[in-house]
Design a protein around this motif. Structure first.
Motif, mmCIF file in Angstrom:
data_model
loop_
_atom_site.group_PDB
_atom_site.id
_atom_site.type_symbol
_atom_site.label_atom_id
_atom_site.label_comp_id
_atom_site.label_asym_id
_atom_site.label_seq_id
_atom_site.Cartn_x
_atom_site.Cartn_y
_atom_site.Cartn_z
ATOM 1 N N CYS A 188 0.854 -1.182 0.000
ATOM 2 C CA CYS A 188 0.000 0.000 0.000
ATOM 3 C C CYS A 188 0.891 1.234 0.000
ATOM 4 O O CYS A 188 1.657 1.469 0.946
ATOM 5 C CB CYS A 188 -0.918 0.004 1.223
ATOM 6 N N THR A 189 0.831 2.000 -1.084
ATOM 7 C CA THR A 189 1.684 3.162 -1.274
ATOM 8 C C THR A 189 0.868 4.441 -1.033
ATOM 9 O O THR A 189 -0.312 4.532 -1.412
ATOM 10 C CB THR A 189 2.262 3.156 -2.704
ATOM 11 N N GLU A 190 1.512 5.415 -0.421
ATOM 12 C CA GLU A 190 0.822 6.663 -0.091
ATOM 13 C C GLU A 190 0.422 7.420 -1.360
ATOM 14 O O GLU A 190 1.182 7.484 -2.334
ATOM 15 C CB GLU A 190 1.715 7.538 0.779
ATOM 16 N N CYS A 191 -0.780 7.998 -1.329
ATOM 17 C CA CYS A 191 -1.260 8.772 -2.467
ATOM 18 C C CYS A 191 -0.464 10.081 -2.585
ATOM 19 O O CYS A 191 0.003 10.635 -1.594
ATOM 20 C CB CYS A 191 -2.746 9.124 -2.287
ATOM 21 N N TYR A 192 -0.326 10.568 -3.827
ATOM 22 C CA TYR A 192 0.301 11.872 -4.066
ATOM 23 C C TYR A 192 -0.603 12.613 -5.033
ATOM 24 O O TYR A 192 -0.637 12.316 -6.228
ATOM 25 C CB TYR A 192 1.700 11.713 -4.637
ATOM 26 N N CYS A 193 -1.381 13.547 -4.476
ATOM 27 C CA CYS A 193 -2.361 14.249 -5.307
ATOM 28 C C CYS A 193 -2.107 15.764 -5.287
ATOM 29 O O CYS A 193 -3.053 16.560 -5.474
ATOM 30 C CB CYS A 193 -3.778 13.962 -4.803
ATOM 31 N N SER A 194 -0.861 16.165 -5.066
ATOM 32 C CA SER A 194 -0.460 17.579 -5.083
ATOM 33 C C SER A 194 -1.293 18.428 -4.117
ATOM 34 O O SER A 194 -1.556 19.605 -4.367
ATOM 35 C CB SER A 194 -0.567 18.145 -6.512
ATOM 36 N N GLY A 195 -1.767 17.802 -3.045
ATOM 37 C CA GLY A 195 -2.520 18.535 -2.030
ATOM 38 C C GLY A 195 -3.956 18.782 -2.373
ATOM 39 O O GLY A 195 -4.677 19.420 -1.599
ATOM 40 N N LEU A 196 -4.408 18.288 -3.515
ATOM 41 C CA LEU A 196 -5.783 18.540 -3.935
ATOM 42 C C LEU A 196 -6.753 17.512 -3.358
ATOM 43 O O LEU A 196 -7.919 17.810 -3.111
ATOM 44 C CB LEU A 196 -5.884 18.537 -5.454
ATOM 45 N N LYS A 197 -6.271 16.287 -3.186
ATOM 46 C CA LYS A 197 -7.091 15.229 -2.620
ATOM 47 C C LYS A 197 -6.268 14.400 -1.643
ATOM 48 O O LYS A 197 -5.051 14.414 -1.664
ATOM 49 C CB LYS A 197 -7.638 14.322 -3.726
ATOM 50 N N VAL A 198 -7.000 13.646 -0.808
ATOM 51 C CA VAL A 198 -6.330 12.773 0.146
ATOM 52 C C VAL A 198 -6.407 11.325 -0.305
ATOM 53 O O VAL A 198 -5.451 10.567 -0.183
ATOM 54 C CB VAL A 198 -6.946 12.918 1.553
ATOM 55 N N SER A 199 -7.543 10.944 -0.836
ATOM 56 C CA SER A 199 -7.737 9.551 -1.258
ATOM 57 C C SER A 199 -7.406 9.389 -2.743
ATOM 58 O O SER A 199 -7.439 10.346 -3.512
ATOM 59 C CB SER A 199 -9.176 9.118 -0.996
#
Length: 502
Positions: free
Chosen positions: A400-411
């Protein structure tokens, strides 16, 4: 003086045909035969024959009173004794020894090894031609023409003087020891000559190799080549071997790979063409040589959790297959397969847990509940925690790898069509200055290693220089977020150099 004498032809014409058979008691290689007559002329038409078993006889040489008789009786053109050319299956015919004179003591000499294209006594064709146990003299006709004129004359006693005599027969030969003996003394108990075999051979005629000396096929010895039998390498665990042409190139006792010896009935729980392995259910400990007295020990595998077999040696240690480690059945693990594998519970039955193995923590037990990997949750460890997504790793595992959404989303969730790839190639790497106006190709001192080198002398005039990565390492790597790049830099000090540069 004494001699052998046939019945007189006055007793009947059928006494013209006389056969004498000599049994030498064993097979010899016959080199020369000399027949000397007594007080009578030598026979006219006759055949010198040989046999191995006393049943089937084969002609060595024909004798006839004239050339016509050679052709009509034996179907062979006459040959002078001094110019005989021997060919297998084509006995010569001579007329020189069938003359009426001398009336007494005439000799017939037959050299059986003369006239061969290959004059070696050990050549196969000469050996087949000269080997014999039985020698037969098959007389068919008198040499005297007077008999034809007098045999119908009544009252003449001249016919009483027509008979055959033999004063002596000389047979020269040697023991048939296939070129592997220098002596064959007579054995009183066996009543025959016995070959004293050398060159690791055995048998009545030294015609086979000793049981443990069949690394290559048996060959007859010759004056130029001894052709000794070669010992198989059985590491001291077999008493015999055989030659197998299909696997020519096995290890011999002298360390060479000549021949195809296969050990028979390996002992001490060993197996293999050289008894170099352990049999199923046994293994050899590290450091123990194949030629040890007891090289193999039994596997200690749990019978419920294993196939009963273990890795037999450390030859595959690079694949994490250690000697003695057992081959486990599904659901079992450990060197002896004596505990449940991850995702299974209840040894010794080891039934499958109701857990998602992708999210189960390796090495954890699931007797009461599933123990999840970091960032994994759920009763079955079957989903990622909020803010993480499933990503398949190069080794096939899923993390399970952490999401990277440029601060726009968490999930987030895993994007279809993407997977993790690992770049390890060093092809295309270059060295340059900061503006990439000066580029140099590095060199690879160790082609099989993942490293390249540059010499300081190649970058003359530059205070600093940089590694220039090839395309697979450059460009938009947003999808590689969370991954790492690992490298190391080292340098060598040259003699007299204090700059710290290579």
């Amino acid at each position: 003086d004494t001699w052998w004498q046939s019945s007189s032809l006055a007793m009947g014409d059928h006494f013209q045909q006389v056969t004498l058979t000599i049994d030498l008691k064993q097979v010899y290689q016959i080199l020369h035969v000399r027949v000397r007559a007594g007080p009578s002329p030598r026979p006219g038409n006759w055949i010198l024959e040989k046999s191995i078993d006393g049943g089937d006889f084969f002609p060595w040489q024909y004798f006839a009173v004239n050339s016509d008789e050679c052709q009509s009786k034996y179907g062979v053109k006459p040959t002078h004794p001094g110019h005989i050319q021997r060919v297998p299956g084509q006995p010569p015919c001579v007329t020189a020894f069938s003359k009426v004179s001398p009336f007494e003591g005439g000799e017939v000499n037959v050299g059986l090894t003369q006239g061969w294209p290959n004059g070696s006594l050990s050549s196969p064709e000469v050996a087949v031609h000269t080997n014999a146990r039985f020698i037969r003299i098959k007389i068919q006709k008198l040499s005297s023409h007077k008999f034809e004129k007098t045999r119908h004359s009544h009252g003449s006693d001249l016919v009483n003087r027509f008979y055959y005599t033999i004063k002596d027969i000389l047979i020269q030969g040697r023991c048939n020891c296939s070129g592997h003996a220098s002596r064959c003394p007579y054995d009183l108990m066996l009543d025959k000559s016995v070959c004293e075999c050398t060159h690791k051979t055995m048998g009545e005629n030294c015609e086979q190799c000793l049981p443990l000396y069949n690394q290559r096929p048996w060959r007859a010895g010759t004056p130029k080549e001894a052709n000794p039998c070669l010992k198989c390498e059985c590491n001291g665990h077999a008493r015999s071997c055989r030659y197998d042409p299909a696997i020519d190139g096995t290890l011999a006792s002298d360390g060479s790979f000549l021949g195809g010896g296969v050990c028979i009935s390996c002992e001490a729980h060993t197996a293999g063409v050289n008894c170099e392995k352990c049999e199923d259910g046994w293994f050899r400990l590290p450091g123990v040589l194949p030629n040890a007295t007891k090289p193999c020990v039994p596997c200690e595998c749990n019978l419920r959790g294993s196939t009963g077999f273990c890795w037999k040696d450390s030859s595959e240690i690079h694949m994490n297959r250690l000697a003695g480690v057992c081959e486990c059945l599904e659901g079992f693990t450990g060197p002896k397969c004596d505990r449940c594998a991850p995702g299974y519970r209840g040894f010794p039955n080891c039934t499958r847990c109701d857990c998602d193995l992708r999210g189960l923590l390796p090495g954890s037990l699931c007797d009461s509940h599933c123990v999840c990997k970091p960032n994994v949750e759920g009763k079955r460890c079957d989903r990622c925690k909020p803010g993480y997504f499933f990503m398949e790793q190069p080794d096939g595992a899923i993390e399970c790898t952490e999401c990277y959404c440029s601060g726009l989303k968490v999930s987030c969730e895993r994007a279809a069509g993407y997977s993790v790839n690992e770049f390890t190639t060093m092809e295309g790497w270059q060295v340059c200055d900061l503006s990439t106006s000066y580029i140099v190709q590095p060199y690879n001192r160790f082609p099989k290693s993942h490293q390249v080198s540059i010499a300081d002398a190649q970058m003359t005039g530059l205070e600093s220089y940089y590694w220039l990565a090839p395309p697979p390492y450059r460009g938009n790597k947003l999808t590689s977020y969370g991954s790492t790049i690992t490298f190391s830099v080292s340098w060598d000090f040259m003699r007299g150099d204090t700059s710290g540069k290579e």
